[in-house]
Scaffold this motif. Structure first.
Motif, PDB file in Angstrom:
ATOM      1  N   SER A  64      53.023  -1.544  33.219  1.00 34.99           N
ATOM      2  CA  SER A  64      51.685  -0.858  32.484  1.00 34.99           C
ATOM      3  C   SER A  64      51.435  -0.294  31.319  1.00 34.99           C
ATOM      4  N   ILE A  65      51.235   0.065  30.733  1.00 37.45           N
ATOM      5  CA  ILE A  65      50.699   0.042  29.295  1.00 37.45           C
ATOM      6  C   ILE A  65      49.922   1.340  28.578  1.00 37.45           C
ATOM      7  N   ASP A  66      50.197   2.105  28.140  1.00 37.79           N
ATOM      8  CA  ASP A  66      49.369   3.287  27.423  1.00 37.79           C
ATOM      9  C   ASP A  66      49.182   3.585  25.637  1.00 37.79           C
ATOM     10  N   LEU A  67      47.427   3.015  25.594  1.00 37.43           N
ATOM     11  CA  LEU A  67      47.496   2.772  23.994  1.00 37.43           C
ATOM     12  C   LEU A  67      46.367   3.643  24.218  1.00 37.43           C
ATOM     13  N   SER A  68      46.726   4.475  24.492  1.00 39.37           N
ATOM     14  CA  SER A  68      45.549   6.350  23.817  1.00 39.37           C
ATOM     15  C   SER A  68      46.688   6.777  23.716  1.00 39.37           C
ATOM     16  N   VAL A  69      47.964   7.392  23.121  1.00 41.35           N
ATOM     17  CA  VAL A  69      48.740   8.190  23.389  1.00 41.35           C
ATOM     18  C   VAL A  69      48.357   9.297  22.076  1.00 41.35           C
ATOM     19  N   ALA A  70      48.462   7.941  20.865  1.00 40.08           N
ATOM     20  CA  ALA A  70      47.591   8.662  19.418  1.00 40.08           C
ATOM     21  C   ALA A  70      46.743   9.159  19.236  1.00 40.08           C
ATOM     22  N   ALA A  71      45.685   8.385  20.676  1.00 40.78           N
ATOM     23  CA  ALA A  71      44.539   9.437  20.059  1.00 40.78           C
ATOM     24  C   ALA A  71      44.381  10.807  20.996  1.00 40.78           C
ATOM     25  N   ASN A  72      45.171  10.179  22.630  1.00 42.64           N
ATOM     26  CA  ASN A  72      46.420  12.054  22.971  1.00 42.64           C
ATOM     27  C   ASN A  72      46.128  12.783  21.887  1.00 42.64           C
ATOM     28  N   LEU A  73      47.451  12.579  21.138  1.00 41.83           N
ATOM     29  CA  LEU A  73      47.473  13.320  20.247  1.00 41.83           C
ATOM     30  C   LEU A  73      47.161  14.316  18.966  1.00 41.83           C
ATOM     31  N   ALA A  74      45.811  13.067  19.331  1.00 37.67           N
ATOM     32  CA  ALA A  74      44.903  13.319  17.550  1.00 37.67           C
ATOM     33  C   ALA A  74      43.663  14.783  18.538  1.00 37.67           C
ATOM     34  N   VAL A  75      43.411  14.780  20.075  1.00 35.71           N
ATOM     35  CA  VAL A  75      42.798  15.066  19.833  1.00 35.71           C
ATOM     36  C   VAL A  75      43.044  16.439  20.960  1.00 35.71           C
ATOM     37  N   THR A  76      44.576  16.125  20.873  1.00 33.53           N
ATOM     38  CA  THR A  76      45.023  18.266  21.532  1.00 33.53           C
ATOM     39  C   THR A  76      45.513  18.551  20.096  1.00 33.53           C
ATOM     40  N   GLY A  77      46.058  17.946  19.605  1.00 31.31           N
ATOM     41  CA  GLY A  77      46.234  18.668  18.059  1.00 31.31           C
ATOM     42  C   GLY A  77      44.832  19.600  17.551  1.00 31.31           C
ATOM     43  N   MET A  78      43.580  18.443  17.238  1.00 30.02           N
ATOM     44  CA  MET A  78      43.015  19.413  16.910  1.00 30.02           C
ATOM     45  C   MET A  78      42.337  19.965  17.760  1.00 30.02           C
ATOM     46  N   ALA A  79      42.281  20.197  19.368  1.00 28.27           N
ATOM     47  CA  ALA A  79      42.375  21.446  20.120  1.00 28.27           C
ATOM     48  C   ALA A  79      42.784  22.508  19.695  1.00 28.27           C
ATOM     49  N   GLY A  80      44.256  22.362  19.903  1.00 29.28           N
ATOM     50  CA  GLY A  80      44.916  23.143  19.672  1.00 29.28           C
ATOM     51  C   GLY A  80      44.874  24.203  18.480  1.00 29.28           C
ATOM     52  N   ALA A  81      44.710  23.405  17.518  1.00 31.30           N
ATOM     53  CA  ALA A  81      44.861  23.895  15.980  1.00 31.30           C
ATOM     54  C   ALA A  81      43.284  24.782  15.249  1.00 31.30           C
ATOM     55  N   MET A  82      42.141  24.363  16.497  1.00 29.87           N
ATOM     56  CA  MET A  82      40.683  24.962  16.065  1.00 29.87           C
ATOM     57  C   MET A  82      40.720  26.122  16.722  1.00 29.87           C
ATOM     58  N   LEU A  83      41.685  25.925  17.976  1.00 32.30           N
ATOM     59  CA  LEU A  83      41.980  28.172  18.372  1.00 32.30           C
ATOM     60  C   LEU A  83      42.675  28.190  18.614  1.00 32.30           C
ATOM     61  N   SER A 233      50.877  20.546  12.994  1.00 33.65           N
ATOM     62  CA  SER A 233      51.930  21.872  12.925  1.00 33.65           C
ATOM     63  C   SER A 233      52.893  21.818  11.743  1.00 33.65           C
ATOM     64  N   ARG A 234      53.410  20.351  12.050  1.00 28.93           N
ATOM     65  CA  ARG A 234      54.551  19.926  10.961  1.00 28.93           C
ATOM     66  C   ARG A 234      53.371  19.710   9.270  1.00 28.93           C
ATOM     67  N   PHE A 235      52.663  19.029   8.866  1.00 22.96           N
ATOM     68  CA  PHE A 235      51.588  18.222   8.223  1.00 22.96           C
ATOM     69  C   PHE A 235      51.012  19.111   7.651  1.00 22.96           C
ATOM     70  N   ALA A 236      50.231  20.088   8.279  1.00 22.65           N
ATOM     71  CA  ALA A 236      49.528  21.065   8.497  1.00 22.65           C
ATOM     72  C   ALA A 236      48.142  21.142   8.010  1.00 22.65           C
ATOM     73  N   VAL A 237      47.464  19.621   9.080  1.00 21.66           N
ATOM     74  CA  VAL A 237      45.861  19.446   8.905  1.00 21.66           C
ATOM     75  C   VAL A 237      46.107  18.583  10.450  1.00 21.66           C
ATOM     76  N   ALA A 238      44.901  19.009  10.777  1.00 19.53           N
ATOM     77  CA  ALA A 238      44.129  18.266  11.454  1.00 19.53           C
ATOM     78  C   ALA A 238      43.246  17.637  11.506  1.00 19.53           C
ATOM     79  N   TYR A 239      42.285  16.747  11.436  1.00 14.28           N
ATOM     80  CA  TYR A 239      42.200  15.671  11.450  1.00 14.28           C
ATOM     81  C   TYR A 239      41.172  14.407  12.220  1.00 14.28           C
ATOM     82  N   VAL A 240      40.423  13.852  12.523  1.00 15.56           N
ATOM     83  CA  VAL A 240      40.142  13.106  13.305  1.00 15.56           C
ATOM     84  C   VAL A 240      40.855  11.852  13.817  1.00 15.56           C
ATOM     85  N   ASP A 241      41.210  11.377  12.828  1.00 14.34           N
ATOM     86  CA  ASP A 241      41.728   9.514  12.267  1.00 14.34           C
ATOM     87  C   ASP A 241      43.555  10.771  11.824  1.00 14.34           C
TER      88      ASP A 241
END
Length: 333
Positions: A64-83, A233-241
């Motif tokens: 199989s293959i998972d093309l969504s890992v970076a998008a998963n990272l983006a949405v979870t990173g955004m959710a955590g930062a907003m929380l 947390s490493r780059f100290a910013v969360a955004y959609v892209d």
């Protein structure tokens, strides 16, 4: 079983030698690059790629293959930062667990669609890639969460040092060790190889192929969610892209490390070496003055070379099996 294991060892040894030669060539132009402190920094810089590549390896092993890992990272990173921005009093470990748990849930969605509905993984994860990116936009309203909105403790955890290495690097080491143990010493790990190597034989051996695929996607999602926190947390910013296109680097690291897209062949060590090889290239080429356009071309050429090497190795293995069959038939005659 001996031949594939030996083949894996030789691939990893070859990549290790290639990496050593690469560092030697770089040292001729930039001696400071191979200093221990800088190599440790390169490892830290590659830590997130290593973690994601390990999760992707589990998925690829099952064909199989998972093309969504970076998008998963983006949405979870955004959710955590907003929380964290909304509730800075919440303990950081709880926020990390929340991001990882959300990533696990998103990975489970992928796994269920592939397992229960029988959709091709490339189609499923291409769709969820877009959905997760859209969810990050809806969740944030297109706004950024910047350094001043997040708590100092939330940003500091990956930077805490122990024995000269930041926590981010030690976390990658821990993931490598745990993954190696799971892949080689547990029934769930061996099932990944069995399902990818020969799904029909795996079913006859009593292995639930669909459940193995589901677990692989869950692991990939869990690690992507963890990396969502680490990236933000490493780059100290969360955004959609955030990490846009990073899934290609993750897959490239696996392929360079000898993980076969056909499934059943690969290892944690190979994925780690592939990620480090890619990390060295991306960090070294600007130092030696290579144009960004050539950097992309060189990375692409290395990926193609790795695919060719993997394909030739698999064909050679098939020819060996056929020769053995022919020899057995002649002996029987």
């Amino acid at each position: 079983m001996t031949a594939p294991h030996t083949l894996l060892k030789s691939r990893e040894a070859l990549l290790l030698i290639a990496g050593t030669v690469l560092l030697g060539l770089i040292a001729l132009r930039a001696p400071d690059f191979v200093a221990p402190g800088n190599l440790a920094a390169v490892f830290t810089d590659s830590a997130i790629l290593i973690i994601l590549a390990i999760g992707q390896t589990a998925v690829i092993l099952t064909r199989s293959i998972d093309l969504s890992v970076a998008a998963n990272l983006a949405v979870t990173g955004m959710a955590g930062a907003m929380l964290n921005a909304a509730h800075p009093e919440l303990p950081v470990p709880l926020l990390v667990l929340a991001s990882a748990g959300m990533g696990l849930g998103l990975g489970a969605v992928n796994g269920l669609l592939v397992w229960r509905i029988g959709l091709p993984s490339i189609v499923v994860t291409l769709g969820t890639l877009t959905i997760f990116r859209g969810a990050a936009f809806v969740l944030s309203g297109g706004e950024w969460v910047n350094t001043f909105q997040m708590s100092p403790a939330y940003l500091a955890l990956p930077r805490e040092t122990l024995l000269g290495l930041p926590a981010l690097a030690w976390l990658a080491v821990a993931v490598i060790g745990l993954a190696a143990l799971v892949f080689t010493r547990t029934a769930a790990g061996r099932a990944l190889y069995a399902v990818g190597g020969n799904p029909v034989a795996a079913v006859y051996a009593g292995i639930d192929a669909g459940r193995a695929v589901f677990r692989a996607f869950c692991l990939s999602g869990l690690l992507a969610g963890l990396c969502g926190y680490l990236w933000v947390s490493r780059f100290a910013v969360a955004y959609v892209d955030v990490a846009a296109g990073f899934e290609l680097d993750v897959i490239a690291a696996c392929v360079i490390g000898g993980v076969s897209i056909s499934g059943g062949v690969g290892s944690v060590a190979g994925a780690v070496l592939g990620a480090l090889f890619l990390g060295v290239i991306k960090n070294a080429l600007p130092v030696v003055g290579v144009s960004p356009f050539w950097q992309m071309s060189i990375s692409g050429a290395i990926i193609i070379a790795a695919v060719i090497l993997n394909t030739r190795a698999e064909r050679a293995k098939g020819r060996i099996i056929l020769r053995r069959l022919d020899a057995g038939q002649e002996a029987g005659a």
